[in-house]
Write a protein that holds these residues in place. Structure first.
Motif, mmCIF file in Angstrom:
data_model
loop_
_atom_site.group_PDB
_atom_site.id
_atom_site.type_symbol
_atom_site.label_atom_id
_atom_site.label_comp_id
_atom_site.label_asym_id
_atom_site.label_seq_id
_atom_site.Cartn_x
_atom_site.Cartn_y
_atom_site.Cartn_z
ATOM 1 N N GLY A 220 0.818 -1.210 0.000
ATOM 2 C CA GLY A 220 0.000 0.000 0.000
ATOM 3 C C GLY A 220 0.850 1.258 0.000
ATOM 4 O O GLY A 220 0.394 2.317 0.430
ATOM 5 N N ASP A 221 2.078 1.156 -0.489
ATOM 6 C CA ASP A 221 2.995 2.306 -0.541
ATOM 7 C C ASP A 221 3.204 2.947 0.820
ATOM 8 O O ASP A 221 3.178 4.172 0.961
ATOM 9 C CB ASP A 221 2.499 3.351 -1.564
ATOM 10 N N GLN A 222 3.404 2.105 1.824
ATOM 11 C CA GLN A 222 3.708 2.591 3.174
ATOM 12 C C GLN A 222 5.186 2.296 3.481
ATOM 13 O O GLN A 222 5.816 1.511 2.796
ATOM 14 C CB GLN A 222 2.817 1.885 4.208
ATOM 15 N N GLY A 223 5.660 2.916 4.565
ATOM 16 C CA GLY A 223 7.025 2.622 5.008
ATOM 17 C C GLY A 223 8.049 3.448 4.254
ATOM 18 O O GLY A 223 7.710 4.250 3.390
ATOM 19 N N PRO A 224 9.324 3.234 4.592
ATOM 20 C CA PRO A 224 10.383 4.072 4.024
ATOM 21 C C PRO A 224 10.615 3.822 2.538
ATOM 22 O O PRO A 224 10.242 2.765 2.006
ATOM 23 C CB PRO A 224 11.623 3.651 4.829
ATOM 24 N N ASN A 225 11.218 4.795 1.881
ATOM 25 C CA ASN A 225 11.620 4.638 0.485
ATOM 26 C C ASN A 225 12.762 3.651 0.380
ATOM 27 O O ASN A 225 13.612 3.577 1.261
ATOM 28 C CB ASN A 225 12.095 5.984 -0.053
ATOM 29 N N THR A 226 12.781 2.896 -0.707
ATOM 30 C CA THR A 226 13.850 1.919 -0.924
ATOM 31 C C THR A 226 14.399 2.119 -2.333
ATOM 32 O O THR A 226 13.893 2.961 -3.079
ATOM 33 C CB THR A 226 13.309 0.482 -0.840
ATOM 34 N N GLY A 227 15.346 1.302 -2.690
ATOM 35 C CA GLY A 227 15.836 1.296 -4.070
ATOM 36 C C GLY A 227 14.808 0.744 -5.039
ATOM 37 O O GLY A 227 14.983 0.841 -6.249
ATOM 38 N N GLY A 228 13.721 0.166 -4.535
ATOM 39 C CA GLY A 228 12.690 -0.421 -5.404
ATOM 40 C C GLY A 228 12.365 -1.827 -4.944
ATOM 41 O O GLY A 228 13.260 -2.667 -4.855
ATOM 42 N N MET A 229 11.108 -2.079 -4.615
ATOM 43 C CA MET A 229 10.695 -3.379 -4.054
ATOM 44 C C MET A 229 10.026 -4.271 -5.090
ATOM 45 O O MET A 229 9.552 -5.362 -4.767
ATOM 46 C CB MET A 229 9.738 -3.163 -2.876
ATOM 47 N N GLY A 230 9.967 -3.803 -6.316
ATOM 48 C CA GLY A 230 9.364 -4.621 -7.350
ATOM 49 C C GLY A 230 8.901 -3.738 -8.484
ATOM 50 O O GLY A 230 8.836 -2.517 -8.341
ATOM 51 N N ALA A 231 8.603 -4.353 -9.609
ATOM 52 C CA ALA A 231 8.195 -3.575 -10.772
ATOM 53 C C ALA A 231 7.248 -4.386 -11.628
ATOM 54 O O ALA A 231 7.258 -5.627 -11.578
ATOM 55 C CB ALA A 231 9.416 -3.170 -11.593
ATOM 56 N N VAL A 232 6.446 -3.667 -12.394
ATOM 57 C CA VAL A 232 5.576 -4.305 -13.375
ATOM 58 C C VAL A 232 5.752 -3.601 -14.715
ATOM 59 O O VAL A 232 6.109 -2.430 -14.770
ATOM 60 C CB VAL A 232 4.083 -4.248 -12.968
ATOM 61 N N ALA A 233 5.457 -4.324 -15.774
ATOM 62 C CA ALA A 233 5.432 -3.750 -17.120
ATOM 63 C C ALA A 233 4.557 -4.664 -17.990
ATOM 64 O O ALA A 233 4.509 -5.858 -17.721
ATOM 65 C CB ALA A 233 6.849 -3.663 -17.705
ATOM 66 N N PRO A 234 3.860 -4.181 -18.993
ATOM 67 C CA PRO A 234 3.768 -2.761 -19.318
ATOM 68 C C PRO A 234 2.698 -2.071 -18.482
ATOM 69 O O PRO A 234 1.784 -2.720 -17.994
ATOM 70 C CB PRO A 234 3.341 -2.792 -20.790
ATOM 71 N N VAL A 235 2.839 -0.765 -18.328
ATOM 72 C CA VAL A 235 1.817 0.057 -17.687
ATOM 73 C C VAL A 235 0.975 0.658 -18.806
ATOM 74 O O VAL A 235 1.519 1.160 -19.788
ATOM 75 C CB VAL A 235 2.498 1.168 -16.861
ATOM 76 N N GLU A 236 -0.347 0.561 -18.659
ATOM 77 C CA GLU A 236 -1.240 1.123 -19.693
ATOM 78 C C GLU A 236 -1.161 2.644 -19.669
ATOM 79 O O GLU A 236 -1.239 3.255 -18.602
ATOM 80 C CB GLU A 236 -2.689 0.713 -19.421
ATOM 81 N N ILE A 237 -1.023 3.228 -20.836
ATOM 82 C CA ILE A 237 -0.949 4.688 -20.955
ATOM 83 C C ILE A 237 -2.026 5.123 -21.943
ATOM 84 O O ILE A 237 -2.170 4.497 -22.999
ATOM 85 C CB ILE A 237 0.420 5.113 -21.545
ATOM 86 N N SER A 238 -2.754 6.194 -21.635
ATOM 87 C CA SER A 238 -3.781 6.670 -22.570
ATOM 88 C C SER A 238 -3.088 7.222 -23.816
ATOM 89 O O SER A 238 -1.934 7.658 -23.769
ATOM 90 C CB SER A 238 -4.627 7.766 -21.910
ATOM 91 N N ALA A 239 -3.835 7.217 -24.939
ATOM 92 C CA ALA A 239 -3.242 7.686 -26.198
ATOM 93 C C ALA A 239 -2.763 9.137 -26.096
ATOM 94 O O ALA A 239 -1.647 9.445 -26.540
ATOM 95 C CB ALA A 239 -4.230 7.494 -27.348
ATOM 96 N N PRO A 240 -3.543 10.049 -25.497
ATOM 97 C CA PRO A 240 -3.037 11.440 -25.405
ATOM 98 C C PRO A 240 -1.771 11.550 -24.550
ATOM 99 O O PRO A 240 -0.840 12.300 -24.894
ATOM 100 C CB PRO A 240 -4.187 12.217 -24.756
ATOM 101 N N ASP A 241 -1.723 10.797 -23.441
ATOM 102 C CA ASP A 241 -0.515 10.838 -22.602
ATOM 103 C C ASP A 241 0.690 10.278 -23.360
ATOM 104 O O ASP A 241 1.812 10.794 -23.248
ATOM 105 C CB ASP A 241 -0.728 10.051 -21.301
ATOM 106 N N LEU A 242 0.452 9.211 -24.120
ATOM 107 C CA LEU A 242 1.546 8.605 -24.886
ATOM 108 C C LEU A 242 2.092 9.590 -25.920
ATOM 109 O O LEU A 242 3.309 9.683 -26.134
ATOM 110 C CB LEU A 242 1.044 7.321 -25.563
#
Ligand code: AMP
Ligand code: GLY
Length: 416
Positions: A220-242
């Motif tokens: 839930g995005d709690q706790g201290p910042n880290t170097g990164g606890m995991g990742a996903v791809a691809p992330v959906e992006i709307s056509a205007p944002d892209l």
């Protein structure tokens, strides 16, 4: 083509795994590499900033392309050093790496090239900073150390007192050393974040699947910042944002480095926030993301090495990215005590029980007897691809459930 990969983390393990699939590869070497990378590459115990020894290794091993993972050797000028000796490097020049190593340089570059970003003021001294903070009426405000601070140099300040204390910590107490000699005060933006990575040959770019890092330690995005606890791809992006990402961020980035004569062959990694006013750049990195790379590599169907080589040859234009249409989830397993005081030397069990199809990239492990022990804060990136994000998630967590070490921490909501 003999290739030398610089670095030793989960990102480099994933790059080594992908580069090894290339039909163009002769032999893969790594400096320094890691115990787990030994099955993919010949590893050489050389420091990543010992450029003379790295060059000697390039000559001895007939290296045709050096691929640089981490930012530190780039910021120290490895690309300029090796290029001047005739060795091809995938990784930007020292000046290009300043787009990551100096927030002031990055913000001013974005200003000159009309790249959407938060409005900002550069604070050159603590005294000037205090003056500007007293004039500031809008909170929260963001205070950033100018230099590299291992991802910790950013403070979201809720009020004047917090802003003044950030300035005192960065500029007077110098908690990040010379990284705090200057400070950027920035407008606070809101929105979801994503990591946009693109290959760049100095003139054109090729966008990789958009990824999302999970920087906080806990669910839930709690706790201290880290170097990164995991990742996903691809992330959906709307056509205007892209459109904005391609035309106003990446295109203007490559036009900018070309116009300003900043040699930039490598990865531009834009940390983006999707604000109510459209996507804006929070920061640039000049390298592959960690752990984003672990979630992106399994989505590439084509030959990564030929694209890296095309960048080094300045021939990226017209190249296309072949994707396998899947989604990928990479779950970080971190040591007990991470991020403050990671415990080391804990035996890792169950690696051999991980189902075929899942990928375990090693970030901080060492070989001991027949197995592995932990040797860093981020230990493993347990990764799986699938037809959907949900399938990838199930497979990644099924693999995680087989692995254990004392104190192991991980998030259960990567990709949820
Ligand atoms: P950076 O190192 O610049 O990417 O900043 C680290 C994190 O701080 C980002 O991932 C954001 O979550 C947050 N951050 C940075 N700049 C801003 C901003 N202008 N407004 C809100 N949050 C920010
Ligand atoms: N995942 C964030 C970074 O590589 O900087």
């Amino acid at each position: 083509m003999n290739v030398l990969l610089i670095g030793s983390g989960g990102r480099e393990h994933a790059l080594a795994w992908k580069i090894r699939q290339s039909p163009q590869l002769g032999k893969l070497h790594a400096v320094p590499g890691s115990a787990a990378m030994k099955s993919l590459a010949e590893c050489h115990a050389i420091a990543v900033d010992d450029f003379e020894k790295i060059h000697a290794c390039c000559l001895a091993k007939k290296i045709e392309l050096v691929v640089v993972g981490p930012e530190a050797p780039l910021a120290k000028g490895i690309s300029d050093f090796l290029s001047a000796k005739g060795v091809k490097v995938f990784g930007p020049s020292q000046k290009g790496a300043m787009l990551e190593a100096s927030k002031q340089f990055a913000k001013e570059f974005m200003g000159r090239n009309s790249i959407p970003t938060a409005s900002f003021t550069i604070l050159y001294s603590a005294e000037f900073a205090r003056e500007k903070i007293k004039e500031n009426k809008k909170y929260p405000v963001v205070i950033k150390a100018d230099g590299l601070a291992a991802g910790k140099g950013v403070r979201i300040c809720a009020n004047e007192e917090e802003a003044l204390s950030a300035v005192s910590d960065f500029m007077e107490k110098r908690i990040f050393g010379s990284a705090g000699s200057k400070v950027v005060m920035e407008e606070f933006l809101t929105g979801r974040e994503a990591s946009v990575l693109a290959l760049v040959d100095g003139k054109s770019f090729l966008m990789l699947p958009v990824a999302r890092d999970h920087k906080r330690l806990k669910d839930g995005d709690q706790g201290p910042n880290t170097g990164g606890m995991g990742a996903v791809a691809p992330v959906e992006i709307s056509a205007p944002d892209l459109e904005i990402i391609k035309n106003e961020i990446l295109q203007r980035f490559v036009d900018g480095v070309k116009k300003e004569q900043i040699p930039f062959c490598g990865v531009v990694f834009a940390g983006i926030m999707f604000t109510p006013d459209g996507p804006k750049v929070l920061e640039f990195n000049c390298r592959f993301g960690d752990p984003e790379t672990q979630a992106i590599m399994p989505l590439l169907r084509g030959d990564l090495l030929s694209l890296l080589k095309a960048c080094a040859d300045g021939k990226l234009a017209g190249k296309e990215l072949e994707l396998n249409g899947q989604a990928c989830v990479s779950v970080g397993l971190a040591a007990g005590g991470y991020p403050e005081n990671p415990e080391k030397g804990k035996e890792i069990t169950g690696l051999y029980k991980v189902p075929a199809g899942a990928l375990v990239f090693h970030a901080g492990t060492e070989k001991k007897d027949d197995g592995y022990v932990t040797s860093g804060g981020r230990v493993l990136s347990v990764t799986a691809a699938g037809a959907s994000l949900e399938e990838a998630r199930k497979s990644a967590y099924a693999a995680v459930s087989k692995i254990h070490f004392e104190g192991m921490q991980y998030r259960k909501d990567i990709g949820l």
